[in-house]
Design an enzyme around this catalytic site. Structure first.
Site, mmCIF file in Angstrom:
data_model
loop_
_atom_site.group_PDB
_atom_site.id
_atom_site.type_symbol
_atom_site.label_atom_id
_atom_site.label_comp_id
_atom_site.label_asym_id
_atom_site.label_seq_id
_atom_site.Cartn_x
_atom_site.Cartn_y
_atom_site.Cartn_z
ATOM 1 N N THR A 187 0.868 -1.183 0.000
ATOM 2 C CA THR A 187 0.000 0.000 0.000
ATOM 3 C C THR A 187 0.898 1.225 0.000
ATOM 4 O O THR A 187 2.035 1.169 0.473
ATOM 5 C CB THR A 187 -0.904 0.064 1.246
ATOM 6 O OG1 THR A 187 -0.066 -0.078 2.383
ATOM 7 C CG2 THR A 187 -1.944 -1.012 1.247
ATOM 8 N N LYS A 442 -13.426 15.729 13.668
ATOM 9 C CA LYS A 442 -14.101 15.535 14.952
ATOM 10 C C LYS A 442 -14.451 16.892 15.533
ATOM 11 O O LYS A 442 -13.592 17.584 16.061
ATOM 12 C CB LYS A 442 -13.202 14.736 15.897
ATOM 13 C CG LYS A 442 -13.033 13.321 15.390
ATOM 14 C CD LYS A 442 -11.985 12.528 16.138
ATOM 15 C CE LYS A 442 -11.747 11.223 15.402
ATOM 16 N NZ LYS A 442 -10.361 10.903 15.159
ATOM 17 N N TRP A 447 -18.773 13.444 14.766
ATOM 18 C CA TRP A 447 -17.994 13.234 13.554
ATOM 19 C C TRP A 447 -18.639 13.921 12.359
ATOM 20 O O TRP A 447 -19.832 13.815 12.143
ATOM 21 C CB TRP A 447 -17.891 11.738 13.229
ATOM 22 C CG TRP A 447 -17.009 10.977 14.155
ATOM 23 C CD1 TRP A 447 -16.149 11.492 15.068
ATOM 24 C CD2 TRP A 447 -16.906 9.555 14.255
ATOM 25 N NE1 TRP A 447 -15.499 10.483 15.729
ATOM 26 C CE2 TRP A 447 -15.945 9.282 15.247
ATOM 27 C CE3 TRP A 447 -17.519 8.491 13.597
ATOM 28 C CZ2 TRP A 447 -15.588 7.992 15.608
ATOM 29 C CZ3 TRP A 447 -17.165 7.205 13.948
ATOM 30 C CH2 TRP A 447 -16.202 6.956 14.951
HETATM 31 P P1 ADP Z 1 -3.770 2.979 -0.308
HETATM 32 O O1 ADP Z 1 -4.634 4.004 -0.946
HETATM 33 O O2 ADP Z 1 -3.644 3.104 1.163
HETATM 34 O O3 ADP Z 1 -2.508 2.696 -1.030
HETATM 35 P P2 ADP Z 1 -5.645 1.012 -1.259
HETATM 36 O O4 ADP Z 1 -5.550 1.431 -2.655
HETATM 37 O O5 ADP Z 1 -5.670 -0.408 -0.951
HETATM 38 O O6 ADP Z 1 -4.478 1.595 -0.439
HETATM 39 O O7 ADP Z 1 -6.858 1.782 -0.666
HETATM 40 C C1 ADP Z 1 -7.865 1.209 0.104
HETATM 41 C C2 ADP Z 1 -8.729 2.302 0.646
HETATM 42 O O8 ADP Z 1 -9.250 3.091 -0.413
HETATM 43 C C3 ADP Z 1 -9.937 1.811 1.377
HETATM 44 O O9 ADP Z 1 -9.624 1.477 2.710
HETATM 45 C C4 ADP Z 1 -10.854 3.009 1.289
HETATM 46 O O10 ADP Z 1 -10.584 3.976 2.278
HETATM 47 C C5 ADP Z 1 -10.517 3.600 -0.037
HETATM 48 N N1 ADP Z 1 -11.513 3.209 -1.044
HETATM 49 C C6 ADP Z 1 -11.439 2.203 -1.925
HETATM 50 N N2 ADP Z 1 -12.541 2.146 -2.683
HETATM 51 C C7 ADP Z 1 -13.353 3.148 -2.278
HETATM 52 C C8 ADP Z 1 -14.652 3.622 -2.654
HETATM 53 N N3 ADP Z 1 -15.346 3.075 -3.636
HETATM 54 N N4 ADP Z 1 -15.141 4.670 -1.977
HETATM 55 C C9 ADP Z 1 -14.457 5.257 -0.986
HETATM 56 N N5 ADP Z 1 -13.237 4.865 -0.578
HETATM 57 C C10 ADP Z 1 -12.689 3.823 -1.218
#
Ligand code: ADP
Length: 540
Positions: A187, A442, A447
């Site tokens: 990630t 917050k 929230w």
């Molecule tokens: P990072 O962005 O941390 O590298 P990821 O690409 O795996 O890692 O991201 C996952 C995160 O992206 C989820 O935990 C969520 O917060 C966000 N996310 C993914 N899909 C959606 C969506 N359709 N709507 C809102 N947030 C999303």
């Protein structure tokens, strides 16, 4: 326990390629090459080349379990690596080309990549870390100019096509069992160090089958899939595996990710399923408004990675007649978790309410378990209003991070993964993300959902992008600040106009404390709003 008497058939990714080749040898994989020409070949060609690639990897000294890095756009060579490294018993480790050099070097060294396959068009980017990745033994370049390239990368430098030509196309898969590792993705690490999810053959096989369910993405042989989501991000949401599994054609944009180029590829290749993050589809929408093209071939515009504003879903469906499918997932989930498709009991709803449903992140696909919990760890009801942290488990969810040397609080004692997303879930199972735990505002003990404010603001015609962050406040602890990119820089909306626009739509205390207008919102390596940078820039 009475044991069932069924075969212990190992769920491995070579099975997917064997099946695709056996059933659909003539189906096409097309790639926009760097020079704009279209490369095409069929599944049978892919099959032969994957076997050659396995021999190439062995020649380079790759042993089962070794990590094989990729640094590339979406193209046929990258698909070959998706199957080739696992076929040789190794692990395909996709490197995100948009990471900062320090993070990139950290990830390459943490994964101990033995070989890295590099799209030569990206050479300058990986060369920025050349002096920090001395452990890599070989770099294999493709898409380079004839005659080779000069580079300061360490180790031995090879040309992909030369190695492939010299290799044999007969090979016995070196896969030892379904629990063997086959893929590694980190990630982007907006907080702390990047964390690696190490997929197994079994988890990826089940994810492939899971994502092909009709209630999920539901690819079939009739589809042509265009993954705009990069192959270096969460395995392109598993779409290359899913496409080969069901015989769907693939249309890969290569480095041509600009809206006009994507529109052209959709139109000429008759793409039926396209997948990408909201910023990509936002760009495509504005392109299509200016330069109309026939994209009626699309049956599902899949969007995830961050929240798709409801206004954009509505605009696509109302103005362009394109069906939008909102999905949610995480690198840690291979990545697919939920999909938002209308169910039978939604069919009679007025159109506006259907879009409300489609703007939710959706129901868990079969294979994914979800629950919401409060700060004390108690489970909360699925009533559509109670907010809590989303936790998941399932056969394609990570159970621990790869070689993590820092304290880890992402896993609960009873075997669930903590997503870090704050959500509500309706009685019929539709999940809505209200925020990431670290992005919530917050205010006065309550929230405020930054995501909801952003969605509303991006529904204003003069707003192209909106990001909401928390700024410290003496009285309320935190208050929301809206950072706005106007659609037309010469005609930005005023703060009063935006406040007036929001007033009838949210509780008074949700209204932003201030507005800032900028040219572009900083983005993370995966194309999301980089709120960490915004918080540093606007400390309040
Ligand atoms: P990072 O962005 O941390 O590298 P990821 O690409 O795996 O890692 O991201 C996952 C995160 O992206 C989820 O935990 C969520 O917060 C966000 N996310 C993914 N899909 C959606 C969506 N359709 N709507 C809102 N947030 C999303």
């Amino acid at each position: 326990m009475l044991t069932g008497l069924m075969m212990d058939y190992q769920l491995t990714i070579d099975r997917v390629l064997e099946h695709g080749n056996r059933l659909y040898p003539h189906k096409k994989i097309k790639t926009k090459l760097p020079d704009g020409t279209l490369h095409e070949y069929c599944f049978h060609d892919l099959y032969g080349r994957v076997k050659r690639l396995c021999n190439v990897l062995e020649r380079l000294g790759v042993e089962p379990g070794d990590r094989v890095g990729t640094f590339a756009w979406n193209n046929f060579q990258h698909v070959e690596l998706y199957f080739g490294a696992p076929g040789a018993g190794a692990v395909v480790h996709t490197l995100n080309i948009r990471l900062f050099p320090d993070q990139l070097a950290y990830i390459i060294n943490h994964a101990e990549d033995k070989v890295i396959f590099v799209d030569a068009t990206l050479l300058p980017l990986i060369e920025t870390v050349a002096d920090k990745i001395g452990g890599v033994e070989h770099f294999v370049l493709f898409n380079g100019p004839p005659g080779g390239v000069e580079t300061n990368l360490p180790g031995q430098i090879h040309d992909y096509e030369q190695l492939m030509t010299a290799a044999n196309d007969e090979y016995s898969w070196r896969v030892e069992g379904e629990n063997q590792a086959m893929g590694l993705c980190y990630t982007s690490g907006t907080t702390g160090h990047p964390k690696g999810s190490l997929y197994s053959h079994r988890s990826m096989y089940l994810h492939t089958v899971g994502s092909c369910q009709a209630a999920a993405i539901g690819l079939t042989e009739n589809d042509v899939v265009m993954p705009v989501v990069p192959q270096f991000h969460a395995m392109a949401w598993g779409l290359p595996y899913a496409a080969i599994n069901v015989g769907a054609g693939l249309a890969l944009p290569g480095p041509h990710m600009q809206p006009a180029a994507l529109a052209e590829l959709i139109e000429t290749e008759r793409v039926t399923v396209a997948a990408g993050v909201p910023t990509i589809w936002n760009g495509l929408y504005h392109e299509l408004k200016e330069n109309r093209r026939d994209i009626s071939c699309i049956r599902a515009l899949v969007v995830g990675g961050s929240a798709m504003p409801r206004s954009l879903i509505e605009a696509y469906e109302k103005e362009l007649d394109v069906n939008v499918v909102h999905a949610w997932g995480m690198t840690e989930m291979s990545p697919l978790g939920t999909v938002s498709k209308l169910l039978s009991h939604h069919q009679e709803l007025p159109q506006a309410q259907k879009w409300d449903v489609k703007a939710r992140q959706g129901y868990p696909i079969s294979g994914v378990d979800m629950r919401i919990v409060n700060e004390e760890g108690n489970e909360l009801p699925w009533d559509g209003t109670t907010m809590g942290e989303l936790q998941v488990r399932g056969p394609w969810v990570v159970r621990e991070y790869y070689k993590l040397d820092e304290g880890e609080d992402s896993f609960t004692a009873d075997g669930w993964f903590r997503t870090g997303d704050v959500v509500t879930i309706t009685e019929d199972g539709f999940m809505t993300i209200t925020d990431r735990t670290k992005d919530l505002v917050k205010s006065g003990g309550e929230w405020i959902s930054s995501v909801e404010l952003e969605n509303l603001l991006m529904g204003h015609t003069q707003v192209l992008e909106a990001a909401v962050i928390a700024v410290p406040d003496d009285r309320w602890q935190e208050r929301p600040l809206a950072v706005i990119v106007p659609t037309d820089a010469s005609d930005p909306p005023s703060a009063d106009q935006l406040q007036g626009f929001l007033e009838p739509q949210v509780a008074r205390w949700w209204l932003p404390e201030g507005y800032v207008f900028i040219d572009e919102i900083p983005k993370t390596g995966t194309g999301k709003f980089d709120k960490k940078v915004l918080r540093e820039r606007y400390p309040g």
